[in-house]
Design a protein around this motif. Structure first.
Motif, PDB file in Angstrom:
ATOM      1  N   ALA A   1       8.433  -9.690  -3.482  1.00 57.65           N
ATOM      2  CA  ALA A   1       8.258 -10.290  -2.165  1.00 57.65           C
ATOM      3  C   ALA A   1       6.867 -10.892  -2.031  1.00 57.65           C
ATOM      4  CB  ALA A   1       8.482  -9.236  -1.083  1.00 57.65           C
ATOM      5  N   ARG A   2       5.916 -10.354  -2.781  1.00 56.63           N
ATOM      6  CA  ARG A   2       4.561 -10.878  -2.701  1.00 56.63           C
ATOM      7  C   ARG A   2       4.361 -12.115  -3.562  1.00 56.63           C
ATOM      8  NH1 ARG A   2      -0.030  -7.294  -2.000  1.00 56.63           N
ATOM      9  NH2 ARG A   2      -0.824  -8.180  -3.900  1.00 56.63           N
ATOM     10  N   MET A   3       5.340 -12.384  -4.409  1.00 57.28           N
ATOM     11  CA  MET A   3       5.182 -13.511  -5.323  1.00 57.28           C
ATOM     12  C   MET A   3       5.424 -14.826  -4.604  1.00 57.28           C
ATOM     13  SD  MET A   3       4.315 -12.341  -8.178  1.00 57.28           S
ATOM     14  CE  MET A   3       4.716 -11.605  -9.735  1.00 57.28           C
TER      15      MET A   3
ATOM     16  N   THR B   1      11.957   4.405  -6.575  1.00 52.37           N
ATOM     17  CA  THR B   1      10.576   3.976  -6.460  1.00 52.37           C
ATOM     18  C   THR B   1      10.324   2.724  -7.289  1.00 52.37           C
ATOM     19  OG1 THR B   1      10.010   6.293  -6.248  1.00 52.37           O
ATOM     20  CG2 THR B   1       8.198   4.774  -6.596  1.00 52.37           C
ATOM     21  N   VAL B   2      10.833   2.755  -8.514  1.00 48.39           N
ATOM     22  CA  VAL B   2      10.638   1.593  -9.385  1.00 48.39           C
ATOM     23  C   VAL B   2      11.250   0.347  -8.761  1.00 48.39           C
ATOM     24  CG1 VAL B   2      11.259   0.583 -11.604  1.00 48.39           C
ATOM     25  CG2 VAL B   2      10.465   2.936 -11.501  1.00 48.39           C
TER      26      VAL B   2
ATOM     27  N   THR C   1       0.844  -1.200   0.000  1.00 51.15           N
ATOM     28  CA  THR C   1       0.000   0.000   0.000  1.00 51.15           C
ATOM     29  C   THR C   1       0.877   1.248   0.000  1.00 51.15           C
ATOM     30  OG1 THR C   1      -1.419  -1.277   1.431  1.00 51.15           O
ATOM     31  CG2 THR C   1      -1.998   1.023   1.132  1.00 51.15           C
ATOM     32  N   MET C   2       1.909   1.215   0.853  1.00 46.48           N
ATOM     33  CA  MET C   2       2.788   2.374   0.936  1.00 46.48           C
ATOM     34  C   MET C   2       3.504   2.618  -0.377  1.00 46.48           C
ATOM     35  SD  MET C   2       2.547   3.806   3.833  1.00 46.48           S
ATOM     36  CE  MET C   2       0.846   3.507   3.733  1.00 46.48           C
ATOM     37  N   VAL C   3       3.959   1.543  -0.998  1.00 47.02           N
ATOM     38  CA  VAL C   3       4.650   1.696  -2.278  1.00 47.02           C
ATOM     39  C   VAL C   3       3.701   2.266  -3.322  1.00 47.02           C
ATOM     40  CG1 VAL C   3       5.678   0.432  -4.186  1.00 47.02           C
ATOM     41  CG2 VAL C   3       6.423  -0.027  -1.865  1.00 47.02           C
TER      42      VAL C   3
ATOM     43  N   GLY D   1      10.693  -4.678  -5.970  1.00 50.30           N
ATOM     44  CA  GLY D   1      11.097  -5.489  -4.833  1.00 50.30           C
ATOM     45  C   GLY D   1       9.913  -5.977  -4.028  1.00 50.30           C
ATOM     46  N   VAL D   2       8.996  -5.063  -3.753  1.00 53.41           N
ATOM     47  CA  VAL D   2       7.838  -5.452  -2.948  1.00 53.41           C
ATOM     48  C   VAL D   2       6.951  -6.422  -3.720  1.00 53.41           C
ATOM     49  CG1 VAL D   2       5.781  -4.605  -1.781  1.00 53.41           C
ATOM     50  CG2 VAL D   2       7.900  -3.337  -1.620  1.00 53.41           C
TER      51      VAL D   2
END
Lengths: 168, 837
Positions: B213-215, B203-204, B168-170, B209-210
């Motif tokens: 991490a969710r994958m 940002t990219v 969400t933050m990203v 990265g995030v």
């Protein structure tokens, strides 16, 4: 944001002085048509001017659109519509009172913003029984000010409207 | 680091992980063909890729190792212990170089001549002792630090909440960054640009990265399948093997959550309905044990998961009977519907073909819920089946739900985002400009696409932005959207651009709006609404019920093979000319319908001509008995091909109908294809090819085909790297791209009744190579004319010779992207000229 304490101390109804501040509830006031309304400051997140708004087709008519407020999507609701008042043909400058409810952000659109008033909550008169039912449902009481009456808005009932109207 | 290099390293490291395990087995049993295959595959992929990336050291060693492994794989040479050591040493050396590459982005200096010489030596002089002794010190002399670190990194567990919050933050950061960039662009302050660019990059990276991490690998969902299947098999008295392909394929965990249950249901369904009991299988000449295969792979911007069984296949007749029994279609319709259309009934609520209700399935609750759940997240599910050979469910899923690739369109002065996943095509429509046009059929808007009529809904009307009967501009774009079995065109004013957007959920007071799934903030700070295609379909169906019942009632033809489908219904333009008997031509051949003032028609040299769109268009009578009207307006059907036009003069346009076409041939009438019963009336079907030369002598040398046909390319390559590199490139060049990861998959794709116009295949593939594929295709008559382009990372004269003999039309170096596009365009234009001649 400062939250005024509800005080059991009985003083006069109108005492907007700094010394007694902690005994009073602060209200953000706003004008709609020629009526003054007040929302407890604790319920108000911010007050902002709407620069641009995205209308939502097929949305309930009181939802005027979506507003980008510093990266948050705020749903703009017309207080006029909620009160059964006609929408102005052309709103030059829209002012909204930001409210959070159930983790969602709303902007209640008013005609103009008044001062912040310190009032004793328990001196408010109850809502007159013959008030229009729409108004009555949103009123949490009426304060008598020097020159006018102030209707205390019940925020949750302003936001409570049926959402199965799908066409204007 | 360069994007391609990073991708290469990731892929190679994944392979190395697998091979690490395999090598242990390789040592124990060097002649195990599966292990050999995996090792070969790794080496092969490295070789194929590093030529492209300019990594000579890796390429050389991989090439030498591949040659040796290739010999073992063919079974020509027995693997000796010293060969094992040699292969191990080669892999170790590759690891070392890859680790260095990861660290410094360049190959370390040095030579691998020692290993290559030994590999080549082993190739020419097969069995020779003492090699191990020479080799061992070399292998150990390699610096070892770092290479383990690249593959076995320490891990840490975090809760999903933390990840979600990060995401969400990203998302917020991305939006803020976009706004800042937009501001900076307007102010044009160079001092601002540098830190902003840096912010942008960070940002990219952070976003990637995030996201990463969710994958999670899809294997985490598959893990419980073997157990489920074993229990099922015991219950059902069947023996079933489970094969898992591509369990490492990664999906956003949110998507995984959604598909867990649908996938389980599909597996249960395959076990219960698909696989036969052992006795029945034996009787059908199949192995006693049935096999269910789960496979997952990346396909461009989405993931495809297939659940297939080698069971009895769908019983189309049974489905037809049940569909009629349930009152879903009439008997006549049931006869007319193609098998593919029939198969979609199994996704219908309450539809079950199970003979008896079992504890497993057959309660008619499975498939429609599977479909609903998959539709919900913007995916799709299709079924294909071959009687006696099995059924495959193909599930397409988006990579992630948080960020969606969308097309931004403009309607009535407002912008909307449409998820690209559901968009089939985008068509420019403009009356009177030679583009496609929206036509009126009774009160409904339709649009012709190949030989199909697509219902069109003006988006503005659907959103209530214009009055229902108000003037709708027919100048704009049609976004062809397909959800499940419903296909329709959304008429919009403008198409702006595509954008990856971060989805923000709608306020709960707006959630009952079926047409929007959320909103997003664009770079300029404005909010736009995200269209929910599934909801549009339901709104469209309501709209259709009130406005276009005839279009809605029509069964949906299979999208992929409308072009050459002789079984399904055909759209016909019916008209009257000369005689009273109705005449018809396939609508797909028709460019326009016109009514022209007779005074405008000119005569020259016994030919009728018309000034039409800046050309002199020849006019031909549809029937020799006809003559021009004396005055008033003359109806005509216009055919065109490129810049050639021809007008077929008719008396009256009667109708556009869609019907199953059974043509009875007529012997001595060259102007007719034959006669047929269309909507209960005898109708002559005109042979358009007969009339065209009457207008243009040379027309028959060109194909008469509807314009703007999207060509379908089948891309066959075992390397995911190349597939994901080439497929988007080809798509961007306007081709429809199907991908296959090997010969088997390619043959399976080609066996389906969809139209592949050209095959692009890699020649060097493990197990079965590109030549195998080409030979298999050339062995079948129906693929005789199918153009094939070969891709190869290196070319030798014998290869070229062999390819020429097999009729390969072109050779393209693997990394020559523009060469491939040129070759495709050359092949396809040559083909469209050649077909009609």
């Amino acid at each position: 944001m400062a939250v005024a304490k509800h005080s059991p101390d009985r003083t006069t109804a109108r005492a907007p002085t700094a010394e007694h501040e902690d005994k009073h509830v602060q209200y953000v006031t706003a004008w709609v048509a020629d009526q003054l309304f007040g929302i407890p400051i604790a319920d108000v997140r911010d007050v902002f001017i709407i620069q641009s708004m995205t209308p939502v087709p097929l949305a309930p008519p009181q939802i005027l659109g979506l507003v980008n407020l510093r990266g948050r999507v705020v749903t703009a609701i017309s207080l006029r519509w909620q009160l059964g008042l006609p929408e102005p043909a052309d709103r030059q400058r829209m002012i909204a009172i930001g409210i959070e409810s159930d983790g969602e952000s709303y902007g209640v659109i008013v005609d103009r913003i008044g001062e912040v008033l310190n009032l004793m909550p328990d001196t408010a008169a109850p809502t007159p029984f013959h008030l229009d039912s729409r108004w009555a449902g949103m009123s949490a009481g009426v304060h008598s000010l020097d020159d006018c009456l102030l209707v205390i808005l019940n925020v949750s009932s302003v936001l409570a409207f049926s959402n199965d109207i799908t066409a204007r | 680091m360069d994007e391609l290099l990073r991708e290469f390293l990731t892929e190679t490291n994944e392979h190395l992980d697998v091979v690490d395990v395999e090598l242990v087995r390789f040592e124990r049993d060097p002649n195990d063909i599966d292990v050999l295959r995996n090792v070969f595959r790794l080496v092969h992929t490295i070789k194929g890729t590093c030529g492209f990336l300019g990594l000579p050291r890796l390429e050389a060693i991989a090439h030498a190792a591949e040659s040796l492994l290739g010999r073992f794989r063919e079974g020509k040479v027995e693997v000796q212990p010293e060969d094992v050591a040699l292969i191990l040493a080669s892999i170790d050396r590759i690891k070392h170089i890859v680790a260095e590459l990861d660290r410094t982005e360049a190959e370390p200096p040095g030579t691998d001549r020692d290993i290559i010489d030994q590999l080549e030596g082993s190739l020419t002089r097969p069995q020779e002792a003492a090699r191990v002794a020479r080799l061992a010190p070399t292998a150990e002399a390699l610096p070892n630090e770092g290479e383990r670190g690249g593959t076995r990194q320490p891990t840490i567990r975090v809760t999903v909440d933390v990840l979600e919050h990060l995401m969400t933050m990203v998302s917020e950061l991305v939006l803020t960054r976009n706004q800042l960039l937009d501001l900076a662009r307007r102010q044009d302050d160079p001092a601002l640009m540098v830190p902003l660019q840096r912010l942008s990059h960070v940002t990219v990276e952070l976003q990637e990265g995030v996201m990463k991490a969710r994958m999670q690998p899809i294997g985490t969902v598959w893990q419980k399948m073997p157990r489920i299947l074993r229990d099922l098999a015991v219950d059902l008295g069947k023996s079933i093997d489970l094969k898992l392909r591509g369990p490492e394929t990664e999906l956003d965990r949110q998507v995984l959550e959604f598909v867990k249950d649908p996938l389980t249901q599909l597996v249960r369904n395959a076990a219960d309905h698909g696989i036969e009991v052992p006795a029945e299988r034996l009787k059908a000449g199949k192995p006693e044990r049935g096999t269910i295969t789960l496979s997952a792979f990346h396909d461009g911007g989405s993931i495809t998961v297939e659940v297939s069984d080698d069971g009895r296949g769908l019983d189309y007749q049974r489905i037809r009977r049940i569909a009629v029994g349930r009152g879903l279609i009439s008997e006549v319709e049931a006869e007319r519907l193609s098998d593919a259309a029939v198969s979609r009934f199994i996704f219908h609520p309450g539809f079950s073909t199970a003979q008896a209700v079992t504890s497993v399935s057959g309660r008619g609750v499975g498939m429609d819920i599977v479909k609903t759940n998959i539709d919900l997240i913007g995916g799709s599910v299709e079924v294909r089946s071959e009687a006696g050979r099995g059924t495959t469910f193909v599930v397409k899923l988006p990579l992630t739900l948080a960020i969606v690739a969308t097309l931004i369109v403009g309607v009535a002065g407002q912008r909307f985002a449409i998820p690209q996943m559901s968009i089939m095509e985008l068509v420019r429509v403009r009356p009177g400009q030679g583009d496609a046009v929206v036509e009126k059929l009774n009160d409904a808007l339709v649009f012709r696409q190949r030989n199909e009529l697509i219902p069109v809904i003006p988006f503005a009307t659907l959103l209530g932005l214009t009055p229902q009967d108000g003037a709708i501009t027919q100048d704009g774009f049609i976004v062809v959207i397909q959800i499940g079995r419903q296909r329709f065109g959304l008429l919009v004013d403008t198409v702006l651009h595509t954008e990856e957007i971060v989805v923000k959920p709608l306020n709960k007071r707006l959630r009952n709006l079926r047409c929007f799934s959320g909103s997003t903030i664009l770079g300029d700070g404005s909010i736009i609404l995200i269209v929910e295609p599934g909801g549009l379909v339901r709104m469209f169906e309501d709209y259709a019920e009130s406005a276009v019942p005839t279009v809605e009632a029509r069964p949906e033809p299979e999208p992929q093979w409308v072009e050459d489908d002789s079984e399904g219904p055909v759209s016909l333009l019916v008209f009257r000319a000369g005689t009273d008997m109705a005449k018809a031509v396939p609508l797909s051949l028709v460019t326009r319908l016109e009514e022209i003032d007779v005074a405008r028609i000119e005569q020259a040299g016994g030919r009728l001509l018309l000034q039409y769109r800046g050309h002199l268009m020849p006019l031909v009578f549809a029937d020799p008995a006809m003559s021009l009207q004396k005055e008033g307006r003359q109806a005509m059907v216009v055919f065109s091909d490129g810049d050639r036009w021809m007008g077929l003069i008719v008396d009256e346009i009667l109708d556009i109908v869609e019907d199953e076409l059974t043509v009875e041939l007529v012997a001595d009438r060259p102007e007719l294809v034959g006669s047929a019963i269309v909507r209960g009336r005898a109708t002559e079907i005109l042979n358009v090819a007969h009339f065209l030369p009457l207008g243009h002598g040379d027309w028959l040398q060109r194909e008469v085909a509807p314009q703007a046909v999207t060509r379908t390319v089948l891309l066959v390559d075992d390397s995911e790297f190349f597939r994901s590199m080439l497929a988007p490139l080809l798509r961007a060049s306007g081709y429809r791209v199907l991908v296959a990861d090997g010969v088997e998959a390619a043959l399976a794709t080609l066996a389906l009744p969809r139209l592949v116009d050209v095959v692009v295949t890699d020649l060097e593939m493990p197990v079965r190579n590109g030549f195998d594929l080409i030979e298999s295709l050339r062995a079948e008559a129906r693929f005789a004319g199918l153009p094939i382009i070969a891709l190869s990372s290196y070319v030798s004269p014998p290869m070229v010779e062999r390819a020429r003999k097999l009729g390969v039309v072109n050779f393209v170096a693997k990394f020559d992207r523009s060469g491939l596009v040129e070759a495709l365009s050359a092949v396809l234009s040559a083909r469209s000229r050649g077909v009609a001649a």
